[in-house]
Design an enzyme around this catalytic site. Structure first.
Site, PDB file in Angstrom:
ATOM      1  N   GLY A 170      12.073  17.700   8.971  1.00 53.60           N
ATOM      2  CA  GLY A 170      12.505  19.169   8.912  1.00 53.60           C
ATOM      3  C   GLY A 170      12.701  19.738   7.312  1.00 53.60           C
ATOM      4  O   GLY A 170      12.386  19.565   6.267  1.00 53.60           O
ATOM      5  N   ARG A 171      13.567  20.992   7.460  1.00 53.18           N
ATOM      6  CA  ARG A 171      13.893  21.497   6.851  1.00 53.18           C
ATOM      7  C   ARG A 171      14.955  20.910   5.287  1.00 53.18           C
ATOM      8  O   ARG A 171      14.915  21.304   4.123  1.00 53.18           O
ATOM      9  CB  ARG A 171      14.070  23.171   6.537  1.00 53.18           C
TER      10      ARG A 171
END
Length: 195
Positions: A89-90
């Site tokens: 993810g981020r």
């Protein structure tokens, strides 16, 4: 199987499936998983993001769930854990800026303890300087960082459902790889998998 003590490093906008599924699967088979986030305590949450492959040039991103942490980052001692999980993810792009996160990763790598990283998780491994001479299957957009970090970037298969094992390092390109990635991680941990 002896239960292993596993540390999971997460942050806001961690990929939803990549935190929820491994966390629940590892608990299901009897391991003790501590999910932590810098500057957060047990009982607090991180926001997750759902990344999907919908025919665009890159993945799309939608709001996910809130994932509840069950341990406090400031209180953990990496030496007390048997293995490390780094979802994607981020979150990895900013978690890699945290010096303690990098020290934790270096501890696991130097002690040759199992490390499972998926999708963007190898961004943290590259920032920690632990990829020299290693082969890794990251999300393709993270391949250049793996190479700059001294590792070999293995491309995903067409379905993005493959995992790659290099010693005690288990990587996968994205959440479609969960079955292969988690199975490989469990095998490295010594967990017997019955077909």
């Amino acid at each position: 199987m002896a239960a292993k003590k596993i540390l999971m490093l997460v942050g806001d906008f961690v990929e939803d499936y990549e935190v929820m599924v491994p966390f629940q699967m590892l608990l299901m088979v009897g391991h003790d998983v501590s999910a932590v986030c810098p500057d957060k305590k047990a009982g607090e949450t991180v926001a997750t993001a759902i990344h999907d492959f919908e025919g665009h040039q890159t993945y799309s991103e939608k709001p996910g769930h809130n994932f509840r942490l069950n341990a406090t980052f400031a209180e953990i001692d990496a030496a007390s854990f048997d293995a490390l999980v780094i979802p994607g993810g981020r979150a990895p792009e900013y978690l890699r800026l945290n010096a303690k996160v990098l020290d934790i990763v270096r501890h696991f790598a130097e002690a040759d303890k199992p490390i499972a990283a998926i999708c963007h998780g190898p961004q943290i491994l590259a920032a920690a300087g632990v990829l020299k001479g290693k082969s890794v299957c990251p999300y393709p957009a993270c391949g250049p960082e793996v190479i700059i970090g001294g590792g070999e970037s293995i491309p995903p298969n067409e379905k993005f459902d493959n995992a790659h094992v290099d010693g005690n390092l288990i990587t996968g390109p994205a959440w479609p790889a969960h079955p292969a990635w988690i199975r490989s991680f469990l095998e490295v941990l010594g967990t017997k998998i019955e077909p």
